[in-house]
Design a protein around this motif. Structure first.
Motif, PDB file in Angstrom:
ATOM      1  N   ASP A  87       0.842  -1.189   0.000  1.00  0.00           N
ATOM      2  CA  ASP A  87       0.000   0.000   0.000  1.00  0.00           C
ATOM      3  C   ASP A  87       0.886   1.252   0.000  1.00  0.00           C
ATOM      4  O   ASP A  87       2.085   1.182  -0.246  1.00  0.00           O
ATOM      5  CB  ASP A  87      -0.954  -0.009   1.202  1.00  0.00           C
ATOM      6  N   TYR A  88       0.282   2.404   0.281  1.00  0.00           N
ATOM      7  CA  TYR A  88       0.992   3.682   0.281  1.00  0.00           C
ATOM      8  C   TYR A  88       0.845   4.324   1.658  1.00  0.00           C
ATOM      9  O   TYR A  88      -0.115   5.047   1.915  1.00  0.00           O
ATOM     10  CB  TYR A  88       0.421   4.599  -0.804  1.00  0.00           C
TER      11      TYR A  88
ATOM     12  N   HIS B 253       1.708  10.731   0.811  1.00  0.00           N
ATOM     13  CA  HIS B 253       2.095   9.348   1.059  1.00  0.00           C
ATOM     14  C   HIS B 253       3.509   9.067   0.544  1.00  0.00           C
ATOM     15  O   HIS B 253       4.055   9.802  -0.282  1.00  0.00           O
ATOM     16  CB  HIS B 253       1.131   8.387   0.342  1.00  0.00           C
TER      17      HIS B 253
ATOM     18  N   SER C 262       5.340   5.545  -1.197  1.00  0.00           N
ATOM     19  CA  SER C 262       4.976   4.233  -1.729  1.00  0.00           C
ATOM     20  C   SER C 262       5.556   3.118  -0.870  1.00  0.00           C
ATOM     21  O   SER C 262       6.540   3.301  -0.136  1.00  0.00           O
ATOM     22  CB  SER C 262       5.466   4.086  -3.168  1.00  0.00           C
TER      23      SER C 262
ATOM     24  N   TYR D 293       8.662   6.376  -4.185  1.00  0.00           N
ATOM     25  CA  TYR D 293       7.846   7.451  -4.739  1.00  0.00           C
ATOM     26  C   TYR D 293       7.091   8.176  -3.633  1.00  0.00           C
ATOM     27  O   TYR D 293       6.523   7.554  -2.734  1.00  0.00           O
ATOM     28  CB  TYR D 293       6.827   6.904  -5.757  1.00  0.00           C
TER      29      TYR D 293
ATOM     30  N   THR E 172       3.769  10.508  -3.096  1.00  0.00           N
ATOM     31  CA  THR E 172       2.525  10.677  -3.837  1.00  0.00           C
ATOM     32  C   THR E 172       1.635  11.716  -3.172  1.00  0.00           C
ATOM     33  O   THR E 172       1.704  11.927  -1.959  1.00  0.00           O
ATOM     34  CB  THR E 172       1.741   9.351  -3.956  1.00  0.00           C
TER      35      THR E 172
ATOM     36  N   SER F 222      -3.958  10.774  -8.472  1.00  0.00           N
ATOM     37  CA  SER F 222      -2.774  10.554  -7.654  1.00  0.00           C
ATOM     38  C   SER F 222      -1.542  10.922  -8.466  1.00  0.00           C
ATOM     39  O   SER F 222      -1.374  10.459  -9.595  1.00  0.00           O
ATOM     40  CB  SER F 222      -2.682   9.091  -7.213  1.00  0.00           C
TER      41      SER F 222
ATOM     42  N   GLY G 105       2.684  11.022  -8.673  1.00  0.00           N
ATOM     43  CA  GLY G 105       3.873  10.373  -8.145  1.00  0.00           C
ATOM     44  C   GLY G 105       5.117  11.213  -8.383  1.00  0.00           C
ATOM     45  O   GLY G 105       5.268  11.837  -9.435  1.00  0.00           O
TER      46      GLY G 105
ATOM     47  N   GLU H 207      -3.889   2.993   5.877  1.00  0.00           N
ATOM     48  CA  GLU H 207      -2.594   3.227   5.237  1.00  0.00           C
ATOM     49  C   GLU H 207      -1.607   3.783   6.272  1.00  0.00           C
ATOM     50  O   GLU H 207      -0.882   4.734   6.028  1.00  0.00           O
ATOM     51  CB  GLU H 207      -2.738   4.186   4.053  1.00  0.00           C
TER      52      GLU H 207
ATOM     53  N   ASN I 138       5.660  -1.960 -12.967  1.00  0.00           N
ATOM     54  CA  ASN I 138       6.371  -2.121 -11.700  1.00  0.00           C
ATOM     55  C   ASN I 138       6.264  -3.524 -11.131  1.00  0.00           C
ATOM     56  O   ASN I 138       6.832  -3.811 -10.069  1.00  0.00           O
ATOM     57  CB  ASN I 138       5.865  -1.107 -10.664  1.00  0.00           C
TER      58      ASN I 138
END
Length: 937
Positions: free
Chosen positions: A445-446, A462, A464, A469, A471, A478, A480, A539, A772
Motif C-alpha cells: 500500500d501507500y 504518502h 509508496s 515514490y 505521492t 494521484s 507520483g 494506510e 512495476n
C-alpha cells in the motif's frame, strides 16, 4: 473424507500429553469448566485442550474445525468441509495438535450452510492463523462468497491489516501488528452493521461495514474467495476455526486467547522503552505480556517500588530525581519473568541542531501550527490546534536525539488533529513540512504521512510501499514523485509539500523533486498525522514523524532549503545512501545516485579516480551506456566543513550476443529458441517453428544492430501452436528472454510476454500496466513480483518447479511464490499474446531471444546467462617460457586492450607497466629477485 464416527468424538487425541472430553460432554458442562478440566492432569506447557474447552463452552458455537484428524471435520456440528486443491496438515498452534496448511492453491469448501450467512447481521469467526509469503495478494481467510459476496475476510498482502469485502467496499482495513510468520489469534465480529477485529485477544479496531448480499445458498470457504477455484488463496496455516451465531464479547475473546497459555509462565511481548527526556514531561513506561493471571512489580535499580504493580509506570512530572534504571517483573503461578532494564535520563537542553531547526521554523511569518512532540504530547507548540493520540501511537528519540522526541507509529496508530479550517488551505495555497523515517521493509500500500482526509479527500501525502515514490492524492488523481537516490531507506529525511496556484511541489531533503499541476479538492475534512482516516488507522505510517509544521503560505525553495540547512550547519557531509553499480547491457539508460545529509552540499563524481567533467549533481547518468562507462565510480560530497567520499561502485557494460546465444544453445534442457535474427519466428533448435499472427515487425535487438528482435504494438504476436513440451506437465520448466516495455504507464491492460493459454490458462506471464510488477496467471490467481527500472532492454526468466514459481530480472531472483501449473492440456503457446487467434493483452514493445527449457534452471545458471550477454570478456591466460635468465611472457593475439603490469611483492601498493610489449609478447630479464605479473584491462 474420513469423519469421526459419532458426534461425541474427542476434540484431540494425544494420550501422553493430555486428554479432552468429547465436545457434547463439554457443552453440557458449560457451567462447570473447572470440573471438565479435572478430567486430565495439566502439563507444564501450553494446553490446546484449555483453549478448545473455552471455545466449546460458548453457547453460540455453530461449528468448530480443529483439523486434529487431518481432515476438515466439524467437531461441533454436521457442517463437515471438503478439502479442495493442494492442502496438507502439519503441527498446529504452539506445535500442539494439527493445523491446515495452504499454499495458495488449495482450500476447504464448507458448502451451503445457512447458519454461516448470519442472516440477522450478527456473528463471529475465530481462528489461529500463521501467514506465509502472501505475494502481495490480499489473501482470504474465510468467505461466504460465490460470485456475490456476503462477507470475505482477508489479510492484506503486506500483512498490515485485516479487512472485509462485502461486495461493495474493502478499505479501510484494520491494522494488525507483528504478523511475521508466527501464530496469532484472530477474531472477527459482525454486529450492528460494524466489522470488528481482535488480534491476539485484544481489540484493534472497528469500521462501519455491513454484511453484503443475503443469500443462504452461497458457499462458505476457508482459504479462498471462491468455492470452485483458488481465489485470493491463503498461504500459510489455519487452526481452530470456529463460527458463532452471536457477537462474542471482548472479554470472551480475551478469555479464549488466554486459555491457550494456561500453565505457562508469562511471555513479554513488548519491553519498556527508556530514553532521555525534558524535565516536566509526563512519561509512562509500559510492558506487554501474554499469559493468564499476570501480576507486575516495577523496580528502580534493585529496589521494588511500593504500589507500582500495574503494566505501566507513570511519572506525572519527570524530574532529575527520577533518573535511573528501571525494570519490571511479570509473574503468574507458573513463573516470574523480568523485563530488560531501561535507563531514564533527564536533560533540559535540546541538541543544537534541533534548536537551530526549530528557530528557523518558528521564525516563518506564515506558520500556523507546529508539532515538535518533545514533551511527549501531540500538542501544537505555536497555536492551539492540539492533537489526540489514536491507536498504538507512542514516542521515541526524534530527529535531534537527546531529549528531543518524535512520534513513533507501527501502522496501527496515528494523531487526530480534527477538522481545522486553517489546514484546508482554502485559498489553494499552503505548505506542510516535517521529518519522516520509514521503518518498514516492503508494503503493497501507500503509507500516509499527513492527510486532510476521512472518506472524502482534500489532500493526502504518502510514500509508496517500496519507498521509491512520494505521492499526492486529492481524491480524484494521484501524482507520483520519484525519491532521489533510489528510495527513502530507513534514515531520517526532510519532506515538504507546497500547494500554490494549482500546482503541487514536493521537496526531499531541502530540494524540490518535482512540480505538477494539481490542486487540493473541494472537500474540507479532518486532518491526521500517520493515517488517511480519522477513526481507524488507514494506510498507517510505520516508522517515525517529527517536527510537523503547517504554513498558510507557499514557502519558497530558499526557505525550505534554509530550514534543512539550519539543522546541519557546521557538520561535514554524511553519506546516507551509497551509489550502486552493477552489470549492464550496452545501450541501456543508466542512472546512479548518492544521498547525503549536510548543509550547502556540493558533489563531484569520479571514474577510476579521475574527476568526471560537469558531473556535479547528486545523480549521474546516461541515456545509452557504452563500454567507456565501465569502471569504478564514486562521488565526493563536500561543504564548508569537510568532504566525504561515497563507497566505490563497480560498473560493467557489455553486449556479447554471440556468447549469449552460444550459452543458451549449450543448455541440455533447451526445447526451443526464438532469436528473431532472420526477421521470422523460426526455432533455432528446429523443433517448433512459430507463425506470425496479425501485425508484427522486427528491429534491432538486445544485443545491438547485429541481431534482430520482435517488435509489437499490441495488435500482433507469434503463435507457436499446441506444443505439449511447453505445458511443462512434469511441473518443471523455464521460459527466458529479453524484454523491452515501450508503453507509457499505465497501459489499458497488463501486457503479455509469453503464455500457454487459450481460454483456460496453463501459465501466462504479464507485466503490470504500471511497469512495476511482473507475474503469472494460472487461471486461478495472478501472482506478481516487483521489478524496478523497466525502461530499455532487460533480461527476464520464470522458472516453474516443485509447485513454486521463481522470477528473475536482469539475472537475479526477485522472489518466488507457491503456485502450481494449471494443467489444461492442449492449450496453445504465444509470444506477445494471451490468445492464439486474436491478440489478447498484446505486448507493447520488444521481445528477443525467447527460450523454453524442460528443466527448472537454478539461480546460478540464469545469472550465467545474463553475464554471457553483458559480462566482461574472460581474462586471457598469461603464458611464459624461461630460457636461461630470459623470461618470455605472452597472451593470445585475439585478446586486445590488455596491459601487462608487474610488482615485486603481494599484496602490492602499486603496479608498474611493463615496457617493450609487441604483439602481446615481451621478454624480460629474470636473473635476480622475484616479480609478479598481471594483465589489466
Amino acid at each position: 473424507m474420513n469423519y469421526p464416527a459419532t458426534q461425541s468424538s474427542v476434540l484431540v487425541s494425544r494420550p501422553q500429553r493430555h486428554c479432552t472430553p468429547g465436545h457434547k460432554i463439554v457443552r453440557a458442562l458449560a457451567s462447570s469448566l473447572g470440573a471438565a478440566a479435572l478430567l486430565c492432569a495439566r502439563p507444564a506447557g501450553a494446553l490446546l485442550a484449555d483453549y478448545q474447552i473455552a471455545v466449546t463452552n460458548e453457547v453460540s458455537l455453530i461449528s468448530y474445525y480443529t483439523f486434529e484428524q487431518d481432515n476438515a471435520a466439524d467437531a461441533k456440528g454436521p457442517n463437515h468441509g471438503t478439502l479442495m486443491g493442494t492442502t496438507a496438515f502439519a503441527a498446529g498452534v504452539g506445535n500442539v495438535g494439527r493445523a491446515l496448511v495452504l499454499d495458495g492453491t488449495g482450500r476447504v469448501n464448507l458448502g451451503l450452510v445457512p447458519d454461516f450467512v448470519f442472516e440477522d447481521g450478527t456473528g463471529s469467526i475465530e481462528a489461529w492463523v500463521q501467514a506465509g509469503n502472501l505475494g502481495g495478494v490480499n489473501a482470504t481467510l474465510f468467505a461466504n462468497r460465490d460470485g456475490a459476496t456476503r462477507y470475505s475476510i482477508h489479510m492484506n498482502g503486506d500483512k498490515g491489516g485485516i479487512g472485509m469485502w462485502n461486495g461493495q467496499a474493502y478499505f479501510p482495513t484494520l491494522a494488525v501488528a507483528n504478523v511475521s510468520t508466527t501464530w496469532h489469534h484472530l477474531a472477527v465480529v459482525f454486529e450492528g452493521g460494524n466489522f470488528t477485529v481482535y488480534w491476539d485477544g485484544a481489540w484493534v479496531g472497528s469500521t462501519a461495514r455491513p454484511l453484503g448480499y443475503t443469500d443462504p445458498i452461497r458457499s462458505t470457504q476457508l482459504g479462498s474467495s471462491s468455492p470452485s477455484f483458488n481465489g485470493e488463496g491463503w498461504v500459510g496455516k489455519l487452526d481452530e476455526v470456529a463460527f458463532y451465531a452471536d457477537a462474542l464479547a471482548p472479554e470472551s475473546i480475551q478469555a479464549h486467547y488466554l486459555a491457550f497459555f494456561a500453565g505457562n509462565p508469562p511471555v513479554i511481548t513488548q519491553q519498556p522503552q527508556g530514553g532521555t527526556y525534558l524535565p516536566g514531561v509526563a512519561l509512562t513506561l509500559s510492558v506487554k505480556a501474554t499469559g493468564p493471571n499476570l501480576a507486575y512489580q516495577w523496580y528502580q535499580g534493585s529496589t521494588a517500588l511500593a504500589g507500582k504493580t500495574d503494566p505501566t509506570l507513570t511519572f506525572p512530572n519527570l524530574s532529575a530525581g527520577d533518573a535511573g534504571t528501571y525494570s519490571v517483573t511479570v509473574t503468574n503461578t507458573a513463573g516470574v519473568v523480568p523485563s530488560a532494564p531501561v535507563a531514564i535520563a533527564v536533560s533540559s537542553s535540546l541538541p543544537a541542531p534541533l534548536i537551530r531547526y526549530q528557530t528557523a521554523v518558528s521564525n516563518e511569518t506564515s506558520l500556523i501550527s507546529y508539532y515538535t512532540f518533545d514533551r511527549l504530547l501531540p500538542n501544537d507548540v505555536f497555536d492551539s490546534h492540539d492533537g489526540t493520540l489514536a491507536g498504538n501511537a507512542g514516542w521515541a528519540a526524534g530527529i535531534g536525539g537527546g531529549p528531543g522526541q518524535g512520534l513513533l507509529l507501527d501502522g496501527s496508530g496515528h494523531v487526530k488533529l480534527g477538522a481545522v479550517s486553517d489546514f484546508d488551505f482554502a485559498s489553494g495555497t499552503g505548505t506542510v513540512e516535517g521529518w519522516i523515517r520509514a521503518d518498514w521493509t516492503s508494503r503493497s500500500d501507500y503509507p500516509c504521512m499527513f492527510a486532510n482526509r476521512d472518506g472524502a479527500t482534500r489532500w493526502s501525502l504518502h510514500l509508496s510501499g517500496d519507498k521509491k515514490y512520494l505521492t499526492f492524492w486529492n481524491g480524484i488523481n494521484s501524482l507520483g514523485y520519484t525519491v532521489p537516490a533510489g528510495g527513502a531507506g530507513t534514515a531520517w529525511h526532510h519532506v515538504a509539500m507546497v500547494f500554490d496556484a494549482g500546482t503541487a511541489t514536493y521537496y526531499w531533503d531541502g530540494a524540490p523533486v518535482g512540480i505538477q499541476t494539481q490542486s487540493p479538492s473541494e472537500n474540507f475534512v479532518t486532518v491526521q498525522l500517520g493515517s488517511s482516516a480519522a477513526e481507524t488507522t488507514a494506510e498507517g505510517w510505520a516508522g517515525m514523524l517529527d517536527e510537523v509544521a503547517f504554513y498558510s503560505a507557499a514557502l519558497p525553495d530558499t526557505s525550505i532549503l534554509a530550514h534543512y540547512n539550519a539543522y546541519f550547519v557546521g557538520d561535514p557531509p554524511v553519506i546516507t545512501a551509497q551509489p550502486v553499480g552493477g552489470v549492464f547491457l550496452a545501450g541501456q539508460p543508466f542512472q546512479m545516485s548518492v544521498a547525503a545529509s549536510g548543509a550547502q552540499l556540493t558533489y563531484q563524481w569520479y571514474q577510476n579516480d579521475v574527476p568526471v567533467p560537469f558531473a556535479t549533481n547528486s545523480t549521474i547518468g546516461t541515456a545509452s551506456l557504452t563500454p567507456a562507462h565501465a569502471g569504478v565510480w564514486y562521488a565526493r560530497v563536500s561543504n564548508a566543513s569537510g568532504s566525504t567520499n561515497s563507497a566505490p561502485a563497480l560498473v560493467q557494460v557489455g553486449n556479447n550476443i554471440a556468447r549469449y546465444q552460444a550459452t543458451v544453445l549449450g543448455e541440455p534442457s533447451l526445447i526451443s529458441y526464438y532469436t528473431f535474427d532472420a526477421g521470422d519466428a523460426q526455432d533455432a533448435k528446429g523443433a517448433h517453428p512459430g507463425a506470425v499472427a496479425n501485425v508484427v515487425a522486427f528491429a534491432a535487438g538486445a544485443g545491438g544492430v547485429t541481431n534482430q528482435s520482435l517488435s509489437l504494438d499490441g495488435t500482433g504476436h507469434i503463435d507457436l501452436g499446441s506444443v505439449a513440451d511447453f505445458e511443462f506437465t512434469s511441473g518443471n520448466g523455464t521460459v527466458e528472454g529479453w524484454v523491452r516495455a515501450d508503453w507509457t504507464a499505465p497501459a489499458a491492460y497488463d501486457p503479455t510476454l509469453f503464455a500457454t493459454r487459450d481460454g483456460g490458462s496453463v501459465w501466462s506471464i504479464h507485466m503490470s500496466r504500471w511497469k512495476n510488477e511482473i507475474g503469472n496467471w494460472n487461471g486461478d490467481r495472478f501472482q506478481t513480483r516487483t521489478i524496478s527500472g523497466a525502461s530499455g532492454w532487460h533480461h527476464y526468466a520464470v522458472a516453474f518447479g516443485a509447485g513454486k514459481v521463481t522470477m528473475y530480472w536482469d539475472g537475479k531472483s526477485i522472489g518466488n511464490f507457491a503456485q502450481a501449473i494449471n494443467f489444461n492440456s492442449g492449450k496453445t503457446t504465444q509470444i506477445g499474446s494471451s490468445s492464439p487467434t486474436t491478440t489478447g493483452e498484446g505486448w507493447l514493445g520488444g521481445l528477443d531471444e525467447v527460450a523454453f527449457y524442460g528443466s527448472t534452471l537454478d539461480d546460478a545458471t540464469i545469472w550465467n546467462h545474463f553475464l554471457a550477454m553483458v559480462g566482461p570478456d574472460p581474462a586471457p591466460a598469461l603464458s611464459f617460457t624461461l630460457a636461461g635468465t630470459q623470461l618470455t611472457l605472452s597472451w593470445p593475439a585475439a585478446a586486445t586492450g590488455f596491459t601487462l603490469e608487474s610488482t615485486e611483492s603481494l599484496p602490492a601498493n602499486s603496479w608498474t607497466v611493463v615496457g617493450g610489449v609487441v604483439n602481446n609478447q615481451v621478454t624480460v630479464d629474470a636473473s635476480s629477485g622475484m616479480r609478479f605479473y598481471r594483465l589489466k584491462k
